[in-house]
Design a protein around this motif. Structure first.
Motif, short mmCIF file in Angstrom:
data_model
loop_
_atom_site.label_atom_id
_atom_site.label_comp_id
_atom_site.label_asym_id
_atom_site.label_seq_id
_atom_site.Cartn_x
_atom_site.Cartn_y
_atom_site.Cartn_z
N ALA A 84 90.20 9.65 67.19
CA ALA A 84 89.21 10.64 67.65
C ALA A 84 89.45 11.02 69.10
O ALA A 84 89.37 12.20 69.47
N ILE A 85 89.77 10.04 69.93
CA ILE A 85 90.03 10.31 71.34
C ILE A 85 91.29 11.16 71.49
O ILE A 85 91.30 12.13 72.25
N LYS A 86 92.34 10.81 70.76
CA LYS A 86 93.60 11.57 70.85
C LYS A 86 93.45 12.99 70.33
O LYS A 86 94.04 13.91 70.88
N SER A 87 92.71 13.19 69.28
CA SER A 87 92.63 14.51 68.66
C SER A 87 91.56 15.41 69.27
O SER A 87 91.53 16.60 68.99
N SER A 88 90.69 14.85 70.11
CA SER A 88 89.58 15.65 70.62
C SER A 88 90.02 16.68 71.65
O SER A 88 89.49 17.77 71.69
N ASP A 89 90.97 16.36 72.51
CA ASP A 89 91.44 17.24 73.58
C ASP A 89 90.26 17.90 74.28
O ASP A 89 89.39 17.23 74.80
N PHE A 90 90.23 19.22 74.24
CA PHE A 90 89.15 19.93 74.91
C PHE A 90 88.19 20.55 73.92
O PHE A 90 87.44 21.45 74.25
N ALA A 91 88.17 20.05 72.70
CA ALA A 91 87.24 20.59 71.70
C ALA A 91 85.79 20.35 72.10
O ALA A 91 84.91 21.09 71.70
N VAL A 92 85.59 19.32 72.91
CA VAL A 92 84.23 19.01 73.37
C VAL A 92 83.67 20.16 74.19
O VAL A 92 82.48 20.44 74.14
N ILE A 93 84.53 20.86 74.92
CA ILE A 93 84.07 21.95 75.79
C ILE A 93 83.31 22.99 74.97
O ILE A 93 82.28 23.49 75.38
N ARG A 94 83.83 23.32 73.80
CA ARG A 94 83.19 24.34 72.98
C ARG A 94 81.85 23.87 72.41
O ARG A 94 81.00 24.68 72.09
N SER A 95 81.70 22.55 72.25
CA SER A 95 80.47 22.05 71.63
C SER A 95 79.34 21.84 72.63
O SER A 95 78.22 21.58 72.25
N VAL A 96 79.64 21.94 73.92
CA VAL A 96 78.62 21.73 74.95
C VAL A 96 77.74 22.97 75.04
O VAL A 96 78.20 24.09 74.84
N GLY A 97 76.50 22.76 75.39
CA GLY A 97 75.55 23.87 75.52
C GLY A 97 76.00 24.91 76.54
O GLY A 97 76.93 24.69 77.32
N ARG A 98 75.34 26.03 76.57
CA ARG A 98 75.70 27.18 77.41
C ARG A 98 75.64 26.81 78.90
O ARG A 98 74.65 26.28 79.37
N GLN A 99 76.69 27.03 79.62
CA GLN A 99 76.74 26.86 81.07
C GLN A 99 77.08 28.23 81.69
O GLN A 99 77.59 29.11 81.00
N ASP A 100 76.82 28.36 82.97
CA ASP A 100 77.02 29.65 83.63
C ASP A 100 78.50 30.05 83.70
O ASP A 100 78.83 31.19 83.49
N ASN A 101 79.37 29.13 84.01
CA ASN A 101 80.79 29.50 84.08
C ASN A 101 81.65 28.45 83.42
O ASN A 101 81.19 27.36 83.08
N ILE A 102 82.91 28.77 83.25
CA ILE A 102 83.83 27.90 82.52
C ILE A 102 84.02 26.55 83.22
O ILE A 102 84.16 25.52 82.58
#
Length: 170
Positions: free
Chosen positions: A95-113
């Motif tokens: 899970a750690i190896k395959s996650s990469d930056f997929a978490v970024i998309r699952s996080v709630g709305r933030q003002d900027n990237i």
């Protein structure tokens, strides 16, 4: 472990049986006159000695069976637990190896990237660290259980060696 107390060898009980065997079978000297009472007492002692020896052998065998059964059960539980932990560790690593930056998309709305990125990394690191810490603690607990099981085996082996040596001296 205290909850394992009943599973250990009954060393004191077996030692008491050996003492009883020694007390009963004290060689009776037959006089040259051929004292009939002495000969009868000698035969009675031999019969009682044989009975106590049989009881001791049965008790020793029962202790061995009890210990072996307990050890096999605990060993199977430990093996199962270790296999489960290894599977969890493998899954977590995957899970750690395959996650990469997929978490970024699952996080709630933030003002900027950049805010989204740092928030996602903090969430991921916290979850990852928590999972790793929990897994490490589980492995340590499993190790302690295995160490207790090894001590259980060693202590009972020593008990059997000593009690049989004590019996052989009688």
């Amino acid at each position: 472990a205290p909850e394992w107390r009943d599973a250990y060898i009954d060393y004191h009980g077996l030692k008491g049986m050996i003492a009883a065997i020694c007390d009963v079978y004290k060689p009776v000297k037959l006089s040259s006159v051929g004292n009939v009472e002495t000969a009868q007492q000698h035969r009675t002692n031999q019969i009682e000695h044989s009975d106590l020896e049989a009881k001791f052998a049965t008790c020793l065998e029962d202790n061995f069976s009890k210990i072996e059964k307990f050890y096999r059960e605990r060993e199977a539980q430990a093996r199962s637990r270790a296999e489960t932990l290894i599977k969890k560790a493998t899954a977590l690593i995957h899970a750690i190896k395959s996650s990469d930056f997929a978490v970024i998309r699952s996080v709630g709305r933030q003002d900027n990237i950049f805010d989204r990125f740092w928030h996602a990394i903090n969430v991921f690191e916290t979850a990852e660290q928590s999972a790793l810490r929990h897994l490490r603690d589980s492995f340590e607990e499993c190790y302690r259980e295995l160490d207790l099981l090894l001590s259980f085996r060693t202590l009972n082996q020593t008990g059997f060696r000593k009690i049989t040596k004590k019996h052989d001296k009688t």
